[in-house]
Design a protein around this motif. Structure first.
Motif, PDB file in Angstrom:
ATOM      1  N   LEU A   1       0.913  -1.207  -0.194  1.00 58.25           N
ATOM      2  CA  LEU A   1      -0.043   0.086   0.068  1.00 58.25           C
ATOM      3  C   LEU A   1       0.898   1.198  -0.036  1.00 58.25           C
ATOM      4  O   LEU A   1       1.610   1.344   0.976  1.00 58.25           O
ATOM      5  N   VAL A   2       0.747   2.119  -1.042  1.00 60.26           N
ATOM      6  CA  VAL A   2       1.650   3.365  -1.155  1.00 60.26           C
ATOM      7  C   VAL A   2       0.795   4.569  -1.099  1.00 60.26           C
ATOM      8  O   VAL A   2       1.143   5.675  -0.905  1.00 60.26           O
ATOM      9  N   LYS A   3      -0.667   4.451  -1.313  1.00 59.59           N
ATOM     10  CA  LYS A   3      -1.547   5.961  -0.861  1.00 59.59           C
ATOM     11  C   LYS A   3      -2.940   5.423  -0.571  1.00 59.59           C
ATOM     12  O   LYS A   3      -3.336   4.312  -0.982  1.00 59.59           O
ATOM     13  N   ALA A   4      -3.159   6.390   0.542  1.00 60.89           N
ATOM     14  CA  ALA A   4      -4.703   5.938   1.131  1.00 60.89           C
ATOM     15  C   ALA A   4      -5.141   7.375   1.472  1.00 60.89           C
ATOM     16  O   ALA A   4      -4.835   7.647   2.822  1.00 60.89           O
ATOM     17  N   THR A   5      -5.886   8.050   0.714  1.00 60.40           N
ATOM     18  CA  THR A   5      -6.024   9.530   1.092  1.00 60.40           C
ATOM     19  C   THR A   5      -7.222   9.665   1.019  1.00 60.40           C
ATOM     20  O   THR A   5      -8.144   9.239   0.098  1.00 60.40           O
TER      21      THR A   5
ATOM     22  N   LEU B   1      -2.460  -2.632   9.458  1.00 63.10           N
ATOM     23  CA  LEU B   1      -3.782  -3.410   9.220  1.00 63.10           C
ATOM     24  C   LEU B   1      -3.622  -4.428   7.999  1.00 63.10           C
ATOM     25  O   LEU B   1      -4.269  -5.348   8.273  1.00 63.10           O
ATOM     26  N   GLN B   2      -2.798  -3.936   6.935  1.00 61.27           N
ATOM     27  CA  GLN B   2      -2.791  -4.802   5.871  1.00 61.27           C
ATOM     28  C   GLN B   2      -2.170  -6.155   6.170  1.00 61.27           C
ATOM     29  O   GLN B   2      -2.567  -6.962   5.705  1.00 61.27           O
ATOM     30  N   LYS B   3      -1.246  -6.227   7.255  1.00 65.35           N
ATOM     31  CA  LYS B   3      -0.549  -7.453   7.537  1.00 65.35           C
ATOM     32  C   LYS B   3      -1.543  -8.334   8.102  1.00 65.35           C
ATOM     33  O   LYS B   3      -1.182  -9.680   8.434  1.00 65.35           O
TER      34      LYS B   3
ATOM     35  N   PHE C   1      -4.600   7.977   5.327  1.00 65.78           N
ATOM     36  CA  PHE C   1      -4.672   6.858   6.171  1.00 65.78           C
ATOM     37  C   PHE C   1      -3.527   5.695   6.074  1.00 65.78           C
ATOM     38  O   PHE C   1      -3.679   4.716   6.658  1.00 65.78           O
ATOM     39  N   LEU C   2      -2.533   6.267   5.344  1.00 63.42           N
ATOM     40  CA  LEU C   2      -1.648   5.161   5.083  1.00 63.42           C
ATOM     41  C   LEU C   2      -0.704   4.487   6.365  1.00 63.42           C
ATOM     42  O   LEU C   2      -0.658   3.227   6.421  1.00 63.42           O
ATOM     43  N   ASP C   3      -0.485   5.286   7.257  1.00 66.49           N
ATOM     44  CA  ASP C   3       0.218   4.955   8.294  1.00 66.49           C
ATOM     45  C   ASP C   3      -0.565   3.989   9.224  1.00 66.49           C
ATOM     46  O   ASP C   3      -0.272   3.159   9.915  1.00 66.49           O
ATOM     47  N   LEU C   4      -1.940   4.161   9.192  1.00 71.76           N
ATOM     48  CA  LEU C   4      -3.147   3.491   9.742  1.00 71.76           C
ATOM     49  C   LEU C   4      -3.289   2.105   9.192  1.00 71.76           C
ATOM     50  O   LEU C   4      -3.453   1.213   9.937  1.00 71.76           O
ATOM     51  N   LEU C   5      -3.222   2.305   7.945  1.00 68.45           N
ATOM     52  CA  LEU C   5      -3.813   1.000   7.105  1.00 68.45           C
ATOM     53  C   LEU C   5      -2.743  -0.004   7.060  1.00 68.45           C
ATOM     54  O   LEU C   5      -2.879  -1.069   6.698  1.00 68.45           O
TER      55      LEU C   5
END
Length: 307
Positions: free
Chosen positions: A222-226, A268-270, A261-265
């Motif tokens: 994941l490289v972007k989540a805005t 969670l991705q793992k 939300f990148l640092d938050l997600l």
């Protein structure tokens, strides 16, 4: 496909309803004494469709937005009620179609739980309702009572495959309305040519709101989540006493909000492959918290207070 047309006489008026459904879209439109409405749901991009629970929550959120628009713009109750019924029905039973498409095309790009947390879970749609224009003030024929509302969602899923995918989802709403109101809440408005009847306020409303979610992966990472949201409201109130303009006040309100939300997600991705009930519960709770923030917020004050 299915097509249906119905026409019913209501006194001197006619109420018509047209419905179309096939594997790619569902559309219903109606026209009658209360006004016109149209709701179209796009079934060609089922990758964005979430669970039945998520869709139910999204529909509930949108139905509340429609109620809020009716209250703010003084829309007709019967028109808004038909609009809400149409929106709810057109968005029903989409989950099964999405699940079948996923089973038939497992190699296509599909959203995981983290992706779905940043989207509504609904299929893309466009919806509008417009009340018939009236001119209730015989002394000022250029003052109209109007109510027009539009809402839409459009999404795009792209990339070379599941490991290199990008998702964007745009939500928008627009409200334009005008209405007359008595100066005294307990005194009914009876506008006439006599100056004694010309004691009222004339309201003009113009609101716009948007929300854009953007997600991107590079080689599975994941490289972007805005999330970018904006809301604007303009309220103009003209006050008349004995037919004389006493005040003319326009109140604008605006708000914007950007979230990353990148640092938050990423952590969670793992946990996407979690198997224990406790881990799954924690993951779902965290993603639900994010999902609670992605819905369209038409009220600038509420958007400013988001935490």
């Amino acid at each position: 496909s299915v097509d249906l047309h119905a026409s019913v006489k209501l006194g001197g008026d006619t109420q018509t309803i047209d419905f179309h459904a096939d594997s790619k879209q569902r559309t219903v439109s109606a026209a009658g004494p209360a006004g016109t409405l149209k709701v179209s749901v796009d079934l060609s991009n089922l990758a964005i469709v979430g669970t039945a629970k998520q869709q139910g929550e999204a529909i509930k959120r949108y139905l509340k937005q429609f109620d809020d628009a009716q209250t703010r713009g003084h829309g007709g109750a019967s028109l808004v009620a038909m609009f809400k019924d149409a929106f709810k029905e057109m968005n029903s039973n989409v989950t099964n179609a999405a699940q079948q498409a996923r089973e038939q095309s497992p190699a296509a790009i599909w959203l995981n739980k983290a992706d779905q947390s940043m989207t509504t879970g609904l299929a893309d749609f466009s919806a509008s309702m417009t009340q018939d224009v009236t001119s209730p003030n015989p002394a000022r024929q250029d003052e109209h009572d109007t109510f027009s509302y539009q809402a839409s969602q459009s999404s795009n899923v792209s990339g070379s495959g599941q490991l290199n995918r990008a998702i964007t989802q745009q939500q928008e709403s627009h409200l334009s309305a005008s209405y007359h109101e008595s100066l005294l809440a307990d005194v009914p408005l009876k506008l006439g040519t006599d100056k004694n009847s010309q004691n009222y306020t004339y309201h003009q409303i113009k609101d716009d709101a948007s929300s854009k979610a953007s997600i991107a992966y590079d080689k599975g990472v994941l490289v972007k989540a805005t999330l970018e949201q904006s809301a604007s409201q303009s309220t103009r109130v003209q006050k008349y006493i004995m037919g004389e303009l006493i005040s003319d006040l326009t109140t604008p309100q605006n708000a914007t909000l950007s979230r990353d939300f990148l640092d938050l997600l990423k952590p969670l991705q793992k946990k996407e492959g979690a198997t224990s009930a406790a881990d799954i519960s924690r993951l779902d709770q965290a993603l639900a918290t994010i999902n609670n923030l992605v819905y369209l917020q038409p009220d600038p004050l509420a958007l400013r207070n988001v935490r």
